[in-house]
Design a protein around this motif. Sequence first.
Motif, PDB file in Angstrom:
ATOM      1  N   ARG A 157       0.864  -1.165  -0.012  1.00 19.19           N
ATOM      2  CA  ARG A 157      -0.013  -0.082   0.013  1.00 19.19           C
ATOM      3  C   ARG A 157       0.799   1.312   0.056  1.00 19.19           C
ATOM      4  O   ARG A 157       0.348   2.264   0.512  1.00 19.19           O
ATOM      5  CB  ARG A 157      -0.888   0.156   1.264  1.00 19.19           C
ATOM      6  N   THR A 159       2.562   2.530  -2.799  1.00 20.66           N
ATOM      7  CA  THR A 159       2.800   3.091  -4.356  1.00 20.66           C
ATOM      8  C   THR A 159       1.348   3.007  -5.066  1.00 20.66           C
ATOM      9  O   THR A 159       0.409   1.969  -4.707  1.00 20.66           O
ATOM     10  CB  THR A 159       3.727   2.407  -4.864  1.00 20.66           C
ATOM     11  N   SER A 160       1.252   4.083  -5.958  1.00 22.72           N
ATOM     12  CA  SER A 160       0.214   3.658  -6.843  1.00 22.72           C
ATOM     13  C   SER A 160       0.275   2.543  -7.557  1.00 22.72           C
ATOM     14  O   SER A 160       1.365   2.064  -7.937  1.00 22.72           O
ATOM     15  CB  SER A 160      -0.098   4.854  -7.683  1.00 22.72           C
ATOM     16  N   LYS A 161      -0.921   2.103  -8.356  1.00 26.71           N
ATOM     17  CA  LYS A 161      -0.886   0.777  -9.077  1.00 26.71           C
ATOM     18  C   LYS A 161      -1.541   0.898 -10.471  1.00 26.71           C
ATOM     19  O   LYS A 161      -2.501   1.777 -10.529  1.00 26.71           O
ATOM     20  CB  LYS A 161      -1.526  -0.285  -8.273  1.00 26.71           C
ATOM     21  N   THR A 162      -1.018   0.440 -11.386  1.00 25.51           N
ATOM     22  CA  THR A 162      -1.884   0.376 -12.546  1.00 25.51           C
ATOM     23  C   THR A 162      -3.050  -0.342 -12.617  1.00 25.51           C
ATOM     24  O   THR A 162      -3.315  -1.255 -11.457  1.00 25.51           O
ATOM     25  CB  THR A 162      -1.141  -0.273 -13.631  1.00 25.51           C
ATOM     26  N   THR A 224      -6.304   7.369   0.929  1.00 23.80           N
ATOM     27  CA  THR A 224      -6.211   7.828  -0.478  1.00 23.80           C
ATOM     28  C   THR A 224      -7.409   7.526  -1.212  1.00 23.80           C
ATOM     29  O   THR A 224      -8.154   6.647  -1.174  1.00 23.80           O
ATOM     30  CB  THR A 224      -5.327   6.520  -1.256  1.00 23.80           C
ATOM     31  N   LYS A 226      -8.273   7.964  -4.463  1.00 29.39           N
ATOM     32  CA  LYS A 226      -8.356   7.567  -5.967  1.00 29.39           C
ATOM     33  C   LYS A 226      -9.026   6.028  -5.901  1.00 29.39           C
ATOM     34  O   LYS A 226      -8.496   5.200  -5.667  1.00 29.39           O
ATOM     35  CB  LYS A 226      -7.145   7.797  -6.838  1.00 29.39           C
ATOM     36  N   PRO A 250      -1.519   8.484 -12.227  1.00 27.70           N
ATOM     37  CA  PRO A 250      -1.228   7.275 -11.095  1.00 27.70           C
ATOM     38  C   PRO A 250      -2.420   6.584 -10.877  1.00 27.70           C
ATOM     39  O   PRO A 250      -3.682   7.127 -11.021  1.00 27.70           O
ATOM     40  CB  PRO A 250      -0.689   8.324  -9.968  1.00 27.70           C
ATOM     41  N   GLY A 251      -2.581   5.407 -10.726  1.00 28.97           N
ATOM     42  CA  GLY A 251      -3.802   4.647 -10.492  1.00 28.97           C
ATOM     43  C   GLY A 251      -3.803   4.547  -8.961  1.00 28.97           C
ATOM     44  O   GLY A 251      -3.231   5.194  -7.982  1.00 28.97           O
ATOM     45  N   PRO A 252      -5.031   3.758  -8.471  1.00 25.43           N
ATOM     46  CA  PRO A 252      -5.432   3.500  -7.191  1.00 25.43           C
ATOM     47  C   PRO A 252      -4.174   2.764  -6.333  1.00 25.43           C
ATOM     48  O   PRO A 252      -3.395   2.324  -6.835  1.00 25.43           O
ATOM     49  CB  PRO A 252      -6.480   2.818  -7.292  1.00 25.43           C
ATOM     50  N   VAL A 253      -4.264   3.013  -4.891  1.00 29.46           N
ATOM     51  CA  VAL A 253      -3.543   2.429  -4.186  1.00 29.46           C
ATOM     52  C   VAL A 253      -4.144   1.201  -3.454  1.00 29.46           C
ATOM     53  O   VAL A 253      -3.364   0.222  -3.586  1.00 29.46           O
ATOM     54  CB  VAL A 253      -2.973   3.470  -3.156  1.00 29.46           C
TER      55      VAL A 253
END
Length: 648
Positions: A157, A159-162, A224, A226, A250-253
């Motif tokens: 948890r 970093t942002s993820k694709t 977060t 997003k 940046p995607g969701p975390v």
Amino acid sequence: MSTTDTDYHLPGYTTEFGGITEREIVGRGRNMQTVDPGLVALVESRVRKSGVLEQLERWSAEDANPDGMGGRPAAISFRALLTAMLILTHEGAPLHMSRAATLLQHRLDDQSRTLLGVSKPATAFATHTAINARWYNNTVRAFHRIIRLVDPYPQERYTSKTHTQIQRILKEHDAERADKYKARLDHFTRVMLNMSFMEQPRQIRRASKQMDVSFDQTYVGTPTTKGYSKKHLNARVRAEKGADLGQLAPGPVDAFAGWHAKSGKGERNDHQKGEIDQTAPGRGEYTNYDWGWVANLAVRVDSEAAGSKRFPGLVVAASLSIPNMEVAEEATRLLQTAATIDPTLTPGVADADKQYFANSKSFRLLVPALEVGFTPSTDYRTDRMGVKGGDHGALFVEGEAYCPSTPKEYLEATPMYLADNIDRPTYRARLEERENYRLHVKEKAKTPAGKVMLRCPALGKSPTVTCPLRELMVGAAIKARPEVKPEEIEEEFLDTICTKHSAAFDLTEMQSPPQAFDYGSEEWEQFHDHARNSIESENGQLKTSGNDDIETAGRRKVRGIAAAQVMITMLLVNHNIRKIAAFFSDKEKEKARTTPRIPLLRRRDRVWANRYTKTTGNGDLTIPRGVAAHTLKAHEQTSRPLAIPLRT
């Protein structure tokens, strides 16, 4: 240079840092005042009383690698960390690990350190940055040791993820492990809330012999914000194939949260395990969606004396869950917890809004609630009012079974009232008349909950109607009763309820579930309003900026639903403790308000003679102003007795 408490007390104190002291710099401007040792001891005792420490140790041993070499002892124990967190909630401070670290490092005296097993920190100002970092890291590690034991949704948890990574996390999710750790997480909350409930005196806990509750969901934010939509996830994954990551936003975390419809036209769904939640914000919609979780809360209410305030309305069960998922199952777990919080209290009435009993399939909520021992109280959906099916010839109407010859205007009273075809007094009168036609309970079945033996209302020692098909029982009271007219009976369509002595009914098959109080009655309305107002008021108090504020994620910055539930549990415990204290404070205020005032003697009466009242004084001018009559009496035993003015 070392820092001491005296830094705060030097008049005109200035250093090379201007008017800022070294102690303030060490604490980065936070509260550095020493916590009262009595408060530390009190909070620590509550942590121990809860039994949560033994449970955490059992889970640690269960999860430990039997082949591992082990490691050095933890610098900060579970007991010390949980105590620090409860102290922060007591102060109304955010539950930040940096604040917990500051408290453990700087704000404990030697007595409290010994009690919590916390070492005395170094105080050198020159190296305070490294020392602070070490205390902070040790505090964070202690918190994450707890989270690892209760986290149903482990994932990275930081970093942002694709969307491709999110999809992989969802596919690799271990549902069986999640159930196990979800049970642990809920147990953590259960024992802590149980401890706070048992802080009440016995006579307050048992002011009512049953546990009545009102339950609901309320939105809780994530650190977060997003999110993503499972509805469009596959399309997003396809769009990412071959794309340059440097060109993607940046995607969701966090993969394990959801969209909650806070306002607008959006519906709140209730998906079962294994179903995919399709909820997602859409363009042009007038719905306000927030990414996060929902807190499931059950508050104690009073069905015997609604609004009487015989006891404080505490939170007796709580959990966090993903929006739109297993709403009924979460409610069932709340009721199971509430039923066991005090073994001396029997399950009573469980009140909820239309999201629960009115919408859920009976096997998901109604049947489990009845099995636990709770009886529902709820409002019905408008499309489920009036006659909705039946069995054995009886008609099902708003949670009850009625004689097939019940007059139509009684059966359709609620739909007619909602359509403004009849006024309120007429509606209530028709409900009272309809009660005469309700089937009587012969006996409750010894089989599953909801099964009951019912008989015709014209049978038994206390018939409420007369019917040509039934002979009035010998010994029945002679009085006027509504009469079923022969022309209203269609003999060729008579069913079991009209031809046999009784019939077995499964009340859980009703579209509108049976309730504790007759739906629409004054008793039902009074309790339902009390119960709904109680839970809504509780939600408002818990989400208002101030001491608790469980909604704002900025007050609990650790990511993940497990961390959020642990922190919110601490806030709920403090909330309960404050409500108990406020309850007794209000009692003392009421006692002071209703206690008769003690009459005070005027100066001219206590010192001088008064020819109008025919009293004499004592001549003592040294008696302070406002002395009461009973105070003067106490001076009679002194070396210089003071005479109380007496009538001559």
